[in-house]
Design a protein around this motif. Sequence first.
Motif, PDB file in Angstrom:
ATOM      1  N   LEU A   1       0.862  -1.178   0.000  1.00  0.00           N
ATOM      2  CA  LEU A   1       0.000   0.000   0.000  1.00  0.00           C
ATOM      3  C   LEU A   1       0.897   1.226   0.000  1.00  0.00           C
ATOM      4  O   LEU A   1       1.884   1.275   0.743  1.00  0.00           O
ATOM      5  N   LEU A   2       0.563   2.192  -0.846  1.00  0.00           N
ATOM      6  CA  LEU A   2       1.368   3.405  -1.001  1.00  0.00           C
ATOM      7  C   LEU A   2       0.441   4.600  -0.857  1.00  0.00           C
ATOM      8  O   LEU A   2      -0.644   4.634  -1.452  1.00  0.00           O
ATOM      9  N   ASP A   3       0.838   5.581  -0.029  1.00  0.00           N
ATOM     10  CA  ASP A   3       0.042   6.814   0.029  1.00  0.00           C
ATOM     11  C   ASP A   3       0.887   7.973   0.539  1.00  0.00           C
ATOM     12  O   ASP A   3       1.991   7.777   1.052  1.00  0.00           O
ATOM     13  N   ALA A   4       0.340   9.171   0.361  1.00  0.00           N
ATOM     14  CA  ALA A   4       0.966  10.394   0.872  1.00  0.00           C
ATOM     15  C   ALA A   4       0.186  10.839   2.096  1.00  0.00           C
ATOM     16  O   ALA A   4      -1.039  10.857   2.082  1.00  0.00           O
ATOM     17  N   THR A   5       0.900  11.194   3.165  1.00  0.00           N
ATOM     18  CA  THR A   5       0.234  11.628   4.394  1.00  0.00           C
ATOM     19  C   THR A   5       1.248  12.362   5.249  1.00  0.00           C
ATOM     20  O   THR A   5       2.447  12.109   5.144  1.00  0.00           O
ATOM     21  N   SER A   6       0.760  13.270   6.099  1.00  0.00           N
ATOM     22  CA  SER A   6       1.705  13.874   7.032  1.00  0.00           C
ATOM     23  C   SER A   6       1.428  13.401   8.439  1.00  0.00           C
ATOM     24  O   SER A   6       2.028  13.861   9.386  1.00  0.00           O
ATOM     25  N   GLY A   7       0.482  12.496   8.595  1.00  0.00           N
ATOM     26  CA  GLY A   7       0.204  12.130   9.976  1.00  0.00           C
ATOM     27  C   GLY A   7      -0.729  10.951  10.162  1.00  0.00           C
ATOM     28  O   GLY A   7      -0.352   9.805   9.915  1.00  0.00           O
ATOM     29  N   ASN A   8      -1.960  11.287  10.590  1.00  0.00           N
ATOM     30  CA  ASN A   8      -2.843  10.258  11.126  1.00  0.00           C
ATOM     31  C   ASN A   8      -3.177   9.130  10.157  1.00  0.00           C
ATOM     32  O   ASN A   8      -3.321   7.985  10.579  1.00  0.00           O
ATOM     33  N   THR A   9      -3.335   9.433   8.879  1.00  0.00           N
ATOM     34  CA  THR A   9      -3.676   8.353   7.954  1.00  0.00           C
ATOM     35  C   THR A   9      -2.532   7.346   7.892  1.00  0.00           C
ATOM     36  O   THR A   9      -2.761   6.133   7.857  1.00  0.00           O
ATOM     37  N   GLY A  10      -1.300   7.854   7.897  1.00  0.00           N
ATOM     38  CA  GLY A  10      -0.141   6.956   7.852  1.00  0.00           C
ATOM     39  C   GLY A  10      -0.082   6.077   9.088  1.00  0.00           C
ATOM     40  O   GLY A  10       0.201   4.872   8.994  1.00  0.00           O
TER      41      GLY A  10
ATOM     42  N   GLU B   1       2.850  -2.849 -10.693  1.00  0.00           N
ATOM     43  CA  GLU B   1       2.773  -4.238 -10.204  1.00  0.00           C
ATOM     44  C   GLU B   1       3.183  -4.337  -8.728  1.00  0.00           C
ATOM     45  O   GLU B   1       2.796  -5.265  -8.029  1.00  0.00           O
ATOM     46  N   HIS B   2       3.959  -3.343  -8.230  1.00  0.00           N
ATOM     47  CA  HIS B   2       4.446  -3.413  -6.843  1.00  0.00           C
ATOM     48  C   HIS B   2       3.567  -2.653  -5.847  1.00  0.00           C
ATOM     49  O   HIS B   2       3.667  -2.875  -4.649  1.00  0.00           O
ATOM     50  N   TYR B   3       2.797  -1.702  -6.358  1.00  0.00           N
ATOM     51  CA  TYR B   3       2.109  -0.796  -5.428  1.00  0.00           C
ATOM     52  C   TYR B   3       0.621  -0.688  -5.699  1.00  0.00           C
ATOM     53  O   TYR B   3       0.186  -0.662  -6.851  1.00  0.00           O
ATOM     54  N   PHE B   4      -0.141  -0.559  -4.613  1.00  0.00           N
ATOM     55  CA  PHE B   4      -1.526  -0.087  -4.696  1.00  0.00           C
ATOM     56  C   PHE B   4      -1.513   1.345  -4.162  1.00  0.00           C
ATOM     57  O   PHE B   4      -1.245   1.570  -2.974  1.00  0.00           O
ATOM     58  N   TYR B   5      -1.750   2.317  -5.039  1.00  0.00           N
ATOM     59  CA  TYR B   5      -1.754   3.726  -4.606  1.00  0.00           C
ATOM     60  C   TYR B   5      -3.135   4.052  -4.031  1.00  0.00           C
ATOM     61  O   TYR B   5      -4.125   4.127  -4.763  1.00  0.00           O
ATOM     62  N   ALA B   6      -3.182   4.228  -2.702  1.00  0.00           N
ATOM     63  CA  ALA B   6      -4.471   4.374  -2.014  1.00  0.00           C
ATOM     64  C   ALA B   6      -5.115   5.730  -2.266  1.00  0.00           C
ATOM     65  O   ALA B   6      -6.341   5.836  -2.316  1.00  0.00           O
ATOM     66  N   ASP B   7      -4.326   6.792  -2.407  1.00  0.00           N
ATOM     67  CA  ASP B   7      -4.796   8.124  -2.762  1.00  0.00           C
ATOM     68  C   ASP B   7      -6.020   8.565  -1.942  1.00  0.00           C
ATOM     69  O   ASP B   7      -7.116   8.745  -2.482  1.00  0.00           O
TER      70      ASP B   7
ATOM     71  N   ALA C   1       4.824  12.633  -5.670  1.00  0.00           N
ATOM     72  CA  ALA C   1       5.886  11.615  -5.639  1.00  0.00           C
ATOM     73  C   ALA C   1       5.289  10.215  -5.522  1.00  0.00           C
ATOM     74  O   ALA C   1       5.768   9.263  -6.179  1.00  0.00           O
ATOM     75  N   ALA C   2       4.232  10.061  -4.720  1.00  0.00           N
ATOM     76  CA  ALA C   2       3.586   8.750  -4.562  1.00  0.00           C
ATOM     77  C   ALA C   2       2.961   8.314  -5.888  1.00  0.00           C
ATOM     78  O   ALA C   2       3.110   7.153  -6.311  1.00  0.00           O
ATOM     79  N   ARG C   3       2.309   9.250  -6.547  1.00  0.00           N
ATOM     80  CA  ARG C   3       1.668   8.945  -7.836  1.00  0.00           C
ATOM     81  C   ARG C   3       2.718   8.518  -8.868  1.00  0.00           C
ATOM     82  O   ARG C   3       2.519   7.542  -9.597  1.00  0.00           O
ATOM     83  N   ASP C   4       3.833   9.236  -8.898  1.00  0.00           N
ATOM     84  CA  ASP C   4       4.896   8.903  -9.861  1.00  0.00           C
ATOM     85  C   ASP C   4       5.426   7.485  -9.631  1.00  0.00           C
ATOM     86  O   ASP C   4       5.627   6.725 -10.583  1.00  0.00           O
ATOM     87  N   LEU C   5       5.637   7.132  -8.357  1.00  0.00           N
ATOM     88  CA  LEU C   5       6.164   5.795  -8.058  1.00  0.00           C
ATOM     89  C   LEU C   5       5.150   4.716  -8.447  1.00  0.00           C
ATOM     90  O   LEU C   5       5.511   3.677  -9.018  1.00  0.00           O
TER      91      LEU C   5
END
Length: 306
Positions: free
Chosen positions: A73-82, A144-150, A134-138
């Motif tokens: 799972l891949l996402d961008a967060t500065s806090g609580n979601t992470g 195949e390696h990531y699920f971008y949760a967005d 950056a998360a979207r680019d990766l």
Amino acid sequence: MSVSVSPTPYSTSVESFIGNTPLLPISHSGSRSVKIAAKLEWQQLGGSVKARAAYRIIRDAMNRGELGNGRRLLDATSGNTGIAYASILSRLGLPLTLFVPENASEERKTLFKALGAEVRYTSKYESTEGSQEAARDLADAHPEHYFYADQYSNPSNWKAHYESTADEIWKQTNGQITHFVAGLGTTGTFTGTGRRLKELNPDIQLVALQPDGALHGLEGWKHLESAGAPAIYDYRLADQFLNVRTEDAYQTIRQAAQDEGVMLSPSSAANLFGARQVAAENRDGFVVTVFPDDASKYGTVIKDLF
Ligand SMILES: Cc1ncc(COP(=O)(O)O)c(C=O)c1O
């Protein structure tokens, strides 16, 4: 005084530690026929409101076959979601990569590491928007390696609140809620809870709170005019908007500690300040808000208040 204890049944499922938070009655100086109450959202796995969205995002992705089998799972967060993703995924034994602005607090960085997340830092000058890019680019480079949760665009975010927070509030107030008041971050809490409450009773007023400017100290909130509205935000939903100043939220932290016995985070205190303002504008009613998290991750920010 007698104390009665009704034990929660022992359960090993992650789901039993998501949602079902208590509704705390709040005192205030306005009309006696206006009640205020707040959902104690920190009483969930990971210690914040984001347990609901994170759990639903993970569950929906697993059901669609987009997560598991080694995919991170891949996402961008500065806090609580992470923190919520990390808490839930470590129990499920699934890997997590987070993109985080480099100026995230030391408390948060330690939590991410302790809970086993892989963290990549992005420039503080680009805020969470830089982390999202950056998360979207990766994810685009290695689908195949990531699920971008967005979380800002993922409908599972608001649906979590549509299917849990709103119904809990409806039951806990015996359908008496007249106003729902909440700050906007990803907007999942406001959009999902508000949408469902309007279906249950179209007369319920939805009050959206925002910081009073682009630079503010209300972590978790966004100033939509400058930051742009997340894709899941529904412009038609709010009946009223109120701005909350960071100074007023900080004063409310101190006041709530003394009068209510709760140590609030800045955004929880800002929600309380907004709820009190709505209560003061009305002769009767039942104003409900949420406390997204408590003060435990904000030690450096609030220590000078006491
Ligand atoms: C402390 C805090 N308050 C408020 C919010 C806003 O909630 P939402 O993203 O559902 O709008 C968040 C979201 O991350 C948060 O972490």
